[in-house]
Design a protein around this motif. Structure first.
Motif, PDB file in Angstrom:
ATOM      1  N   LEU A 191      35.778  55.811  48.752  1.00 19.02           N
ATOM      2  CA  LEU A 191      35.212  54.800  47.841  1.00 19.02           C
ATOM      3  C   LEU A 191      34.371  55.513  46.790  1.00 19.02           C
ATOM      4  O   LEU A 191      33.265  55.972  47.067  1.00 19.02           O
ATOM      5  CB  LEU A 191      34.357  53.804  48.622  1.00 19.02           C
ATOM      6  N   THR A 192      34.885  55.609  45.562  1.00 18.88           N
ATOM      7  CA  THR A 192      34.165  56.370  44.528  1.00 18.88           C
ATOM      8  C   THR A 192      33.600  55.473  43.435  1.00 18.88           C
ATOM      9  O   THR A 192      32.921  55.968  42.540  1.00 18.88           O
ATOM     10  CB  THR A 192      35.077  57.434  43.888  1.00 18.88           C
ATOM     11  N   GLY A 193      33.876  54.180  43.500  1.00 19.92           N
ATOM     12  CA  GLY A 193      33.276  53.284  42.514  1.00 19.92           C
ATOM     13  C   GLY A 193      33.061  51.904  43.099  1.00 19.92           C
ATOM     14  O   GLY A 193      33.907  51.403  43.868  1.00 19.92           O
ATOM     15  N   PHE A 194      31.904  51.316  42.786  1.00 16.25           N
ATOM     16  CA  PHE A 194      31.636  49.948  43.240  1.00 16.25           C
ATOM     17  C   PHE A 194      30.686  49.324  42.218  1.00 16.25           C
ATOM     18  O   PHE A 194      29.482  49.475  42.306  1.00 16.25           O
ATOM     19  CB  PHE A 194      31.025  49.944  44.645  1.00 16.25           C
ATOM     20  N   GLU A 195      31.274  48.656  41.230  1.00 12.77           N
ATOM     21  CA  GLU A 195      30.524  48.106  40.109  1.00 12.77           C
ATOM     22  C   GLU A 195      30.562  46.577  40.164  1.00 12.77           C
ATOM     23  O   GLU A 195      31.579  46.006  40.545  1.00 12.77           O
ATOM     24  CB  GLU A 195      31.173  48.558  38.796  1.00 12.77           C
ATOM     25  N   VAL A 196      29.478  45.941  39.762  1.00 10.26           N
ATOM     26  CA  VAL A 196      29.507  44.471  39.670  1.00 10.26           C
ATOM     27  C   VAL A 196      29.345  44.023  38.229  1.00 10.26           C
ATOM     28  O   VAL A 196      28.694  44.689  37.423  1.00 10.26           O
ATOM     29  CB  VAL A 196      28.393  43.794  40.497  1.00 10.26           C
ATOM     30  N   MET A 197      29.937  42.860  37.953  1.00  8.12           N
ATOM     31  CA  MET A 197      29.800  42.221  36.640  1.00  8.12           C
ATOM     32  C   MET A 197      29.547  40.739  36.889  1.00  8.12           C
ATOM     33  O   MET A 197      30.313  40.078  37.593  1.00  8.12           O
ATOM     34  CB  MET A 197      31.084  42.408  35.829  1.00  8.12           C
ATOM     35  N   SER A 198      28.496  40.230  36.294  1.00 12.57           N
ATOM     36  CA  SER A 198      28.203  38.799  36.475  1.00 12.57           C
ATOM     37  C   SER A 198      29.170  37.965  35.651  1.00 12.57           C
ATOM     38  O   SER A 198      29.823  38.456  34.727  1.00 12.57           O
ATOM     39  CB  SER A 198      26.767  38.519  36.034  1.00 12.57           C
TER      40      SER A 198
END
Lengths: 467, 467
Positions: free
Chosen positions: A247-254
């Motif tokens: 797991l190399t990315g974990f981004e959130v966007m509202s």
């Protein structure tokens, strides 16, 4: 100042010293928020020349503002408006000095552009994982001076964690030869990490040895729609447990972030419907893209079954994988198009992110109805870009003038109550210096001042920044 | 000293202060190499009590020797023989204060035994990866004060890389509240990493917030026989490229190390025949033991085909996997049984390990025919335990008396020429203090002394250690 400038010119030659003429590229940051006036711009071509500049500055008591790609967001690398500060540009020191593939390390000079470091690593079949929006113009020295973060921190860490050793010129103009390809070295105080993140106030980084990694065989991204931030945090736990270091990315966007994107950049396709929170996941797979796809299918299936994900889309091609990232990375541009806003680069324990957002969204809505929160960031690191825009119909400049201080106080108070940070990855510079003085643990501030005085007794290194 | 001891007793109570009686457990290290005599032993039960002790020490100018599990190898945690130094034992501060599973972090006090930290993490379904031989008695505070390494550094880093935040009592008896569960925090100088590895000479670590990781689904080990160290380095590159972060262990053992093991501990089965170098590999797999086995088969098959591995054995059970590790971990015991030896805890760029060993083995054989080099260690980190034993028939004590200084000089000269470190993971303490003064970059030493003076102006914190 003539004796000082004469001595500088003699040491650096014509190419190494700019006096007069148009120095605006050095005197102002790219956003033109921190314009100033430089005494001159020194452009040394070697570590010995940097040391000579520092010795002359000591002798003549001239303050020095070190500058890399000048892409920072907090006013750390431009002179004040006194006209008495020397800008020390590292731009001519841009060599990759060596690559040691067997040791998985690379040594490059401070002025080396980040993208060039990445390319040199790739040329040796290896990965230099530091990656951020400004990578085409920011420099390795600036990345280290500000301990840059970016999108791969979840797996590979900040610039700090990627660094094995430094070469630094001290305030007195001595050279510390701390370049090292060592993974383990317990011979005294950790000077390396003291200089990293010190924003040029303790010494000038002239070169660094950085870690390289194997190139992952394949990378794949997916988008997941979550009904709440708590669900997104649950998904993070599940993803870490199942995928481990892949797991190399974990981004959130509202939802508001993606709605802004749809308005400002309608050409970007959004594969999922409007969800409260959209998560971008990236897997880096040592085996194959099929293995990554199967891992995503297992993970997202379990997440949907468990209820923390409502809908999901796995990229069907490399092009689509990049398009998912492009969505996330275009939010700042959409914000810039929509006008000035109040930026907060905050971090929190991951477990406190949800309560912070709930409290702050409600507090801001009550404070000023119609206010728009554009909230996105690196949830895996607890790092949110919690940005606030004017209500529709209110001019951004007026909004900032009237409300910036009050909104900052609300946001930073709530961050501080949860043990968070008011600067996760952008640093302090001039922008947050006073805020830091008010909010940092006073014992820590005392220690920092003692160290500053010990290493830069005349206070000539990037004065007025950080402390 | 009576007013000082009276004030201490009043503040700490009977349980918190030992004066007279048998203090030998505190006055000498476990190997009895650094015996001393303590003024008294303070055993504070809280951070506030530690701060009170430090304030009294300042007031009465009493030097303080902080002590955790007292398992170090370099004489960092026992008093000198003056009888004037106060031992400050953190043993009563052993609480795990909190576990935050969503944030994958744990906060524990300095006196918490490493194995108890590991157990607390496991109890929450997570992994605390720091692991070393002394884990049953060494403490978290000591691990951090010496930046302990161990067997999982290749993947998870040293103690430094596992730490998110610290609580520290300064020389002046102030408390820095730097406990933090944050992955990103760019608000000023990196005080955390300055205290980590400072061996109690800059402040007293009283608690720490540490990173936790998902438990790997399964672990599997294999042994591989290599004809040369160059082959072992080639295998490392291959393993990193194919297994990525699943590679969590890569240890080498020389033929002489395994021969010593066969003589001293014949009950331990050695599955491979005598090879010049035997590599222990560990994979931690997020999927299954079958997946790990298939990965090993692919990797070792390719390595045999490519010529860098002659023979290999993959563990057939968890028990056998542990038995492989047990081989590696029993070498120090076999050495102890065989008698005193000259230990070197060195690190080198991985690319320089092979040339170092070739040069040094030849130099030592020429210097003293029959000399035995027992060489093993964490090749993935470039960290060798390059230990030297007396020729057969020569009494170890005489051998040390006659040859230790000369052999150290040879080894450290060759290390230094390659940019290596004379202390990879054990620290400096008393043992290597003079060596450090001779070999460390003088600019670095100057910076270290300036920092020491700034943070401990009276020089009361662990004097005579490190600097």
């Amino acid at each position: 100042m003539t004796p000082f400038l004469d001595a500088l010119r003699q040491r650096l030659g014509e190419a190494g010293l700019l006096i007069g003429g148009d120095l605006s590229a050095y005197e102002s940051d790219w956003r033109k928020r921190y314009p100033g006036r430089a005494l001159a711009v020194a452009r040394p071509a070697s570590t010995a020349e940097v040391a000579a500049v520092l010795r002359l500055c000591q002798e003549h008591r001239v303050p020095v503002v070190p500058q890399g790609g000048n892409t920072g967001l907090v006013g750390g690398s431009t002179p004040d408006d006194s006209g008495g500060q020397l800008v020390l540009s590292l731009a001519r020191m841009k060599r990759v000095r060596s690559i040691d593939a067997a040791n998985a390390s690379l040594t490059a000079e401070a002025g080396c552009v980040l993208a060039d470091v990445q390319a040199a690593a790739a040329g040796a079949g290896l990965l230099f994982p530091l990656s951020l929006a400004a990578e085409g113009s920011c420099t390795l020295g600036g990345n280290l001076a500000t301990n840059a973060g970016g999108t791969q921190v979840l797996r590979y860490g900040n610039a700090r964690e990627l660094c094995l050793g430094l070469e630094v010129v001290t305030a007195a103009g001595e050279v510390w030869q701390g370049l090292s390809g060592l993974r383990k070295d317990n011979t005294g105080y950790d000077l390396r990490d003291l200089f990293i993140g010190s924003e040029g106030t303790l010494g000038i980084i002239t070169a660094a040895t950085m870690k390289l990694y194997p190139q992952p065989r394949d990378r794949l991204t997916a988008l997941a729609a979550c009904a709440s931030l708590d669900d997104a945090v649950a998904l993070l736990g599940l993803a870490r447990a199942r995928a481990g270091d892949a797991l190399t990315g974990f981004e959130v966007m509202s939802q508001a972030s993606l709605a802004l994107l749809a308005r400002e950049l309608p050409q970007l396709q959004q594969p999922l419907g409007a969800a409260a929170w959209t998560v971008l996941l990236e897997l880096s797979d040592a085996e194959s893209v099929e293995h990554a796809r199967a891992a995503f299918e297992g993970l997202l299936g379990a997440a949907i079954e468990g209820g923390c994900v409502q809908d999901a889309a796995i990229a069907q091609s490399l092009q689509q994988a990049l398009a998912f990232w492009h969505l996330r990375e275009s939010i700042p541009l959409a914000q810039a198009q929509a006008g000035l806003n109040i930026k907060h680069d905050i971090s929190l324990p991951v477990s406190a992110v949800s309560s912070f957002v709930a409290e702050m969204d409600a507090a801001l809505a009550a404070y000023l109805p119609g206010i728009a929160v554009i909230n996105f960031g690196h949830l895996g690191d607890g790092n949110l870009h919690y940005n606030v825009q004017a209500p529709a119909g209110v001019a951004p400049a007026e909004f900032l003038a009237a409300h910036e201080a009050a909104i900052n106080a609300k946001v930073y108070d709530a961050v501080q109550r949860r043990g968070g940070s008011i600067s996760a990855e952008h640093g302090i510079g001039r922008l947050k210096r006073e805020e830091l003085g008010r909010r940092k643990d006073p014992v820590a501030l005392g220690l920092m001042r003692a160290i500053k005085k010990a290493l830069d007794p005349q206070g000539l290194l990037n004065p007025g920044r950080l402390l």
